[in-house]
Design a protein around this motif. Sequence first.
Motif, PDB file in Angstrom:
ATOM      1  N   PHE A 198      -1.502   7.618   0.213  1.00  0.00           N
ATOM      2  CA  PHE A 198      -2.095   8.590  -0.533  1.00  0.00           C
ATOM      3  C   PHE A 198      -1.449  10.366   0.198  1.00  0.00           C
ATOM      4  O   PHE A 198      -0.975   9.759   1.034  1.00  0.00           O
ATOM      5  CB  PHE A 198      -3.855   8.638  -0.030  1.00  0.00           C
ATOM      6  N   MET A 238       0.642  -1.177   0.059  1.00  0.00           N
ATOM      7  CA  MET A 238      -0.134  -0.044  -0.165  1.00  0.00           C
ATOM      8  C   MET A 238       0.725   1.268   0.320  1.00  0.00           C
ATOM      9  O   MET A 238       1.537   1.212   0.217  1.00  0.00           O
ATOM     10  CB  MET A 238      -0.551  -0.550   1.538  1.00  0.00           C
ATOM     11  N   ARG A 239       0.506   1.971  -0.996  1.00  0.00           N
ATOM     12  CA  ARG A 239       1.391   3.382  -0.563  1.00  0.00           C
ATOM     13  C   ARG A 239       0.741   4.781  -0.368  1.00  0.00           C
ATOM     14  O   ARG A 239      -0.678   4.975  -0.551  1.00  0.00           O
ATOM     15  CB  ARG A 239       1.213   3.857  -2.412  1.00  0.00           C
ATOM     16  N   ASP A 255     -14.059  -2.762   6.970  1.00  0.00           N
ATOM     17  CA  ASP A 255     -13.799  -2.223   6.100  1.00  0.00           C
ATOM     18  C   ASP A 255     -14.950  -2.680   5.583  1.00  0.00           C
ATOM     19  O   ASP A 255     -14.839  -3.753   5.441  1.00  0.00           O
ATOM     20  CB  ASP A 255     -12.569  -2.290   5.126  1.00  0.00           C
ATOM     21  N   TRP A 269      -1.384  -6.459  10.934  1.00  0.00           N
ATOM     22  CA  TRP A 269      -1.513  -5.829   9.644  1.00  0.00           C
ATOM     23  C   TRP A 269      -0.162  -4.921   9.704  1.00  0.00           C
ATOM     24  O   TRP A 269       0.110  -4.735   7.982  1.00  0.00           O
ATOM     25  CB  TRP A 269      -2.551  -5.003   9.595  1.00  0.00           C
ATOM     26  N   GLN A 310      -3.241  10.777   3.603  1.00  0.00           N
ATOM     27  CA  GLN A 310      -2.499   9.744   4.260  1.00  0.00           C
ATOM     28  C   GLN A 310      -1.632  10.476   5.004  1.00  0.00           C
ATOM     29  O   GLN A 310      -1.667  10.520   6.424  1.00  0.00           O
ATOM     30  CB  GLN A 310      -3.069   7.984   4.505  1.00  0.00           C
ATOM     31  N   GLY A 339     -12.759   4.392   6.078  1.00  0.00           N
ATOM     32  CA  GLY A 339     -12.190   3.770   4.748  1.00  0.00           C
ATOM     33  C   GLY A 339     -11.401   4.880   4.413  1.00  0.00           C
ATOM     34  O   GLY A 339     -10.680   3.946   3.316  1.00  0.00           O
ATOM     35  N   GLU A 340     -10.612   5.625   5.123  1.00  0.00           N
ATOM     36  CA  GLU A 340     -10.152   6.301   4.598  1.00  0.00           C
ATOM     37  C   GLU A 340      -8.208   6.313   4.479  1.00  0.00           C
ATOM     38  O   GLU A 340      -7.397   5.990   4.307  1.00  0.00           O
ATOM     39  CB  GLU A 340      -9.895   8.004   5.191  1.00  0.00           C
ATOM     40  N   GLY A 341      -8.562   5.190   5.453  1.00  0.00           N
ATOM     41  CA  GLY A 341      -7.111   4.378   6.440  1.00  0.00           C
ATOM     42  C   GLY A 341      -6.680   5.394   7.167  1.00  0.00           C
ATOM     43  O   GLY A 341      -4.713   5.157   6.818  1.00  0.00           O
ATOM     44  N   LYS A 342      -6.987   5.367   8.060  1.00  0.00           N
ATOM     45  CA  LYS A 342      -6.598   5.494   9.419  1.00  0.00           C
ATOM     46  C   LYS A 342      -5.794   4.687  10.158  1.00  0.00           C
ATOM     47  O   LYS A 342      -4.008   4.908  10.787  1.00  0.00           O
ATOM     48  CB  LYS A 342      -7.599   6.749   9.907  1.00  0.00           C
ATOM     49  N   THR A 343      -6.027   3.578  10.234  1.00  0.00           N
ATOM     50  CA  THR A 343      -5.085   3.032   9.857  1.00  0.00           C
ATOM     51  C   THR A 343      -3.419   2.739   9.821  1.00  0.00           C
ATOM     52  O   THR A 343      -2.006   2.985  10.135  1.00  0.00           O
ATOM     53  CB  THR A 343      -4.922   1.488   9.976  1.00  0.00           C
ATOM     54  N   LYS A 355     -16.338  -3.607   1.602  1.00  0.00           N
ATOM     55  CA  LYS A 355     -15.904  -3.136   0.154  1.00  0.00           C
ATOM     56  C   LYS A 355     -17.241  -3.322  -0.496  1.00  0.00           C
ATOM     57  O   LYS A 355     -18.670  -4.596  -0.024  1.00  0.00           O
ATOM     58  CB  LYS A 355     -15.020  -4.547  -0.428  1.00  0.00           C
TER      59      LYS A 355
HETATM   60  P1  ADP Z   1     -10.401   3.811   8.412  1.00  0.00           P
HETATM   61  O1  ADP Z   1      -9.817   2.850   9.533  1.00  0.00           O
HETATM   62  O2  ADP Z   1     -10.055   5.426   8.157  1.00  0.00           O
HETATM   63  O3  ADP Z   1     -11.847   3.565   7.946  1.00  0.00           O
HETATM   64  P2  ADP Z   1      -9.076   1.368   7.371  1.00  0.00           P
HETATM   65  O4  ADP Z   1      -6.971   2.061   7.820  1.00  0.00           O
HETATM   66  O5  ADP Z   1      -9.814   0.277   8.174  1.00  0.00           O
HETATM   67  O6  ADP Z   1     -10.112   2.738   7.264  1.00  0.00           O
HETATM   68  O7  ADP Z   1      -8.799   1.126   5.605  1.00  0.00           O
HETATM   69  C1  ADP Z   1      -9.699   0.862   4.603  1.00  0.00           C
HETATM   70  C2  ADP Z   1      -9.568   0.266   3.465  1.00  0.00           C
HETATM   71  O8  ADP Z   1      -8.332   1.320   2.977  1.00  0.00           O
HETATM   72  C3  ADP Z   1      -8.287  -0.818   3.989  1.00  0.00           C
HETATM   73  O9  ADP Z   1      -8.395  -2.176   3.304  1.00  0.00           O
HETATM   74  C4  ADP Z   1      -7.106  -0.780   3.566  1.00  0.00           C
HETATM   75  O10 ADP Z   1      -6.579  -2.044   3.040  1.00  0.00           O
HETATM   76  C5  ADP Z   1      -7.843   0.285   2.471  1.00  0.00           C
HETATM   77  N1  ADP Z   1      -6.055   1.519   2.617  1.00  0.00           N
HETATM   78  C6  ADP Z   1      -6.303   2.219   2.995  1.00  0.00           C
HETATM   79  N2  ADP Z   1      -4.769   2.520   3.020  1.00  0.00           N
HETATM   80  C7  ADP Z   1      -4.381   2.389   1.515  1.00  0.00           C
HETATM   81  C8  ADP Z   1      -3.864   2.683   0.148  1.00  0.00           C
HETATM   82  N3  ADP Z   1      -2.272   3.575   0.603  1.00  0.00           N
HETATM   83  N4  ADP Z   1      -4.050   2.241  -0.261  1.00  0.00           N
HETATM   84  C9  ADP Z   1      -5.424   1.091  -0.966  1.00  0.00           C
HETATM   85  N5  ADP Z   1      -5.741   0.668  -0.029  1.00  0.00           N
HETATM   86  C10 ADP Z   1      -5.761   1.466   0.815  1.00  0.00           C
END
Ligand code: ADP
Length: 965
Positions: free
Chosen positions: A83, A80-81, A596, A141, A86, A104-108, A598
């Motif tokens: 964004f 994953m790169r 998440d 993860w 992020q 779903g923005e990828g906070k993790t 999908k």
């Molecule tokens: P949040 O906690 O913000 O709701 P998550 O960390 O659970 O979001 O991530 C949501 C989904 O987005 C995950 O399935 C993750 O794999 C995907 N994701 C997050 N960042 C990226 C990225 N930079 N590139 C591709 N997929 C990403």
Amino acid sequence: MKNPIVKIFGSKNEREIKGLFPLLEKVNLLEPEISSLSDDSLKGKTVEFKKRLESGETLEDILPEAFAVVRETAKRTINMRHFDVQILGGIVLYEGKIAEMKTGEGKTLAATLPLYLIALEEKGCHLVTVNDYLAKRDAHWMGPIYEFLGLKVASLYHDMPFEERKAAYDADITYGTNNEFGFDYLRDNMADSLEAMVQRGHHYAIVDEVDSVLIDEARTPLIISGPTDSDSSLFYELNPKVKNLAVRQKSIVNRYLKDAEELLRQENREEAGKKLLQAQKGGPKNKRLLELKENPENIRLIQKTEFYYNQTKSISEVEEELYFVIEEKGHSVTLTEKGRTGLAPSNPEKLILHDYTDRLAEIEKLDLPKEQILAKKEEIESEYLQASEKLHIIDQLLKAYSLYERDVEYVVQDGKVIIVDEFTGRLMPGRRFGEGLHQAIEAKEGVTVERDTQTLATITIQNYFRLYDKLAGMTGTAATEAEEFSKIYNLEVIVVPTNEPVIRIDHPDRIYRTAKEKWRAIADEIEALNSKGQPVLVGTISVEKSELLSKVLKKRRIPHGVLNAKYHEKEAQIIAKAGEQKAVTIATNMAGRGTDIKLGQGVTELGGLHILGTERHEARRIDNQLRGRSGRQGDPGSSRFYMSLEDDLMRLFGSDKISNVMLKMGMEENQNIDSPLVTKAISSAQKKVENRNFEIRKHLLEYDNVMNDQRNYIYTKRAEFLENLNISEKIDEIIEDVIDAQLEEWELPKSGITTQDIEPAVLWLSDLFKKEIGIDVNGDEEISLDEFRERMLRPAFEAHRDKTTELGEDMAPRVEQFLALQAIDKRWKEHLYEMDGLREGIGYQAYAQKDPLIEYKFQAFNLFQELIININADIIKNLFRVHLAPSVQRPSIWRIKNTQHEEYGQYGHFGGRQQYEPAEQYAGGGAPPSHQNRERVQVVVGQKVGRNDPCPCGSGKKYKYCCGR
Ligand code: ADP
Ligand code: MG
């Protein structure tokens, strides 16, 4: 680079985000260079960064490069790169702020950036998740990124063995829930040695789902409790009397309702209104009343009638036939004049808390010898204590009879009363209602009234997270609570733009008259969506409601999944599939969070995931959380909430505006309205609840702040003794303190001290140090107080040195450490017990038209002073009574029976929250309720009876086992 700024964000936020662009640019510009590094050179960056920090560079200096390194590592390890948004989020988190990033923005992934950077300082970083499953998932993860870069990562879980737990804290980055972190902190401060502590400080924490943790869960403190030795006879004694009252009141209420129904038939609305109001005051949970209230016109009638009686100040007329008055909203019960007579026919006065201050003042005026005055005062004090304890128990029993229903709020199993979690429907064995309510229910149910437990350690979430040098948070929904984050935690909220624009459609609410009609409409809607194939996620406010709906769907043969935040891992798997075609998933608001959703194949064409809310929550924020489950990363989606006039929000907090509008519109069965007016009224009801809950949290914090200062003081002292440095000097300081406290007590003049004054001092010193001690003074010499103090200290220090020689230079510090810790723990535990009592008793301050918080602070301060004096005295007394080094390990007095942190429920009054209820009542009304049955009273301070002294009531028992319970 594309500019992700969208106009909808306020201009201040926009400026903040724009301000981060230069840094983002730097990170992006470094990408080609970092990407060209070999794996080994990339790995080598960690050592390089640490060296650069050592040679004076700051974290800010290396931030762009470190972030670029993490981004590159994520590409190589977990594919994953980060964004650009992020990276922005990562900067916000690094700065110690809250990053609002949608679901779903990828906070993790965003969190890995600041965690890596700050972990370079080698002081540890914590990432706080909402459950154990997420802690483990996220550590696994993201683990490959950290490990690639040579950092250690670990996650905590409940019941983790000590060694493993300690190792987890020694890792560079530790994932875990707030409960694990908080309880570890409290347990560490009960540890018997430094080695028995697991945490190594509080450097930096990121709180994921920060609103859940710092707002929802912060309504209740973390509490570790253990057994005390209190007896329960009063509950047995008072129960039959209160039961009698409750039964009599029930028949009165039933009569009111019968009359009301008759009067309604005769169209005598005025009289019917009075009867309904009377029934409401006497038994708000009466089934017949609730049935009558299904008709909004009746609700309106009650409100109008109450308004009338309040206006004409004749509410006592309404209440005069009742034994007690119940206020469902404030969750309080008040005994009336008639109730007091009913309980104590011969002497109802006994149950009034008289103005004890006045009575005490009167005694002062009497021309009596000092001892007699003191004795009389003690008599009054103990009378007061007895009366207030009794009243408190009566209140709890009344609540048990009128607000707590068997098999709803609790069940009885194997002779035990077990709480049913209102929110999840789960049984909570071992957990007890606070403030004697649990014992009251036990008495009501005729089971053994269990021994009380006492607090051994407690901290609020707020004060725990304030321990960190730097704190940050992330969530999809923070902006609505920005004020609270800033006021309480000093955390700024920055809204980070989404990677893709959100295109979800949020439809206006649908509102029905009755719950029944609403649920039918919901089932119809689910059926329609399901036959179309569109997936739907149905949000409920409780497990019962989820199960109710599940039954309906089963009847209609609609396959569906139900989640209730019970099995986090399993539920995560179910919810991950909630976006597939034909999926129907029912979930409470906490269930499956962090997972998440999908979209499945062909779902985009069907309109994406539909969110169906079956009831509005306590806060708009929680509604938004539910909505946010759909429309991630630019997915299509939609949402709609369903409501009825019988929903809790409407019932307890909705203004009559709503029912008015509905009535005016002449709504008929199964009709619904999407009126903007009603929608507005609903959000104003929510705002009311939000404010109330904010007040509760603020008050909890104000109370805990008193405890916080004390806790910090004791924990620091304790840690000093655990470290065991310069212990001999510390003991000398304590000797000084003990002598000063005694001098204060003697009230000697500043000068002109003679042999006469010195005699008692010689006796006192000799007794304290268990040897003959002389004070150098000539027969007719007169000395100053300072000089006298010096002459007491000299032989005292000498006695200490002799003792050290006697015990041996090696052994003495160990003995001193042992005795100091023992004294601190023993006295601190006693103090915590008294603080429990103070908090419970302080509710009665509201009767005194005083600010209970001020009284609480004042009395807590006195208790604390006493605590310090007692600790010091214990240490010195015991040191000079010990002759051999204790060969056994100090037995810990901290017998932990239970750790509790009440779960967050909607519209609830549950468990630990009870403990702060008096404050909550006071806060809610702005001023204490002035009620004619509430007498002015002031708790007596000064002239305290020691807990181990004989009870002043003359029973011959120790005070703590008698009136001082
Ligand atoms: P949040 O906690 O913000 O709701 P998550 O960390 O659970 O979001 O991530 C949501 C989904 O987005 C995950 O399935 C993750 O794999 C995907 N994701 C997050 N960042 C990226 C990225 N930079 N590139 C591709 N997929 C990403
Ligand atoms: Mg998440």
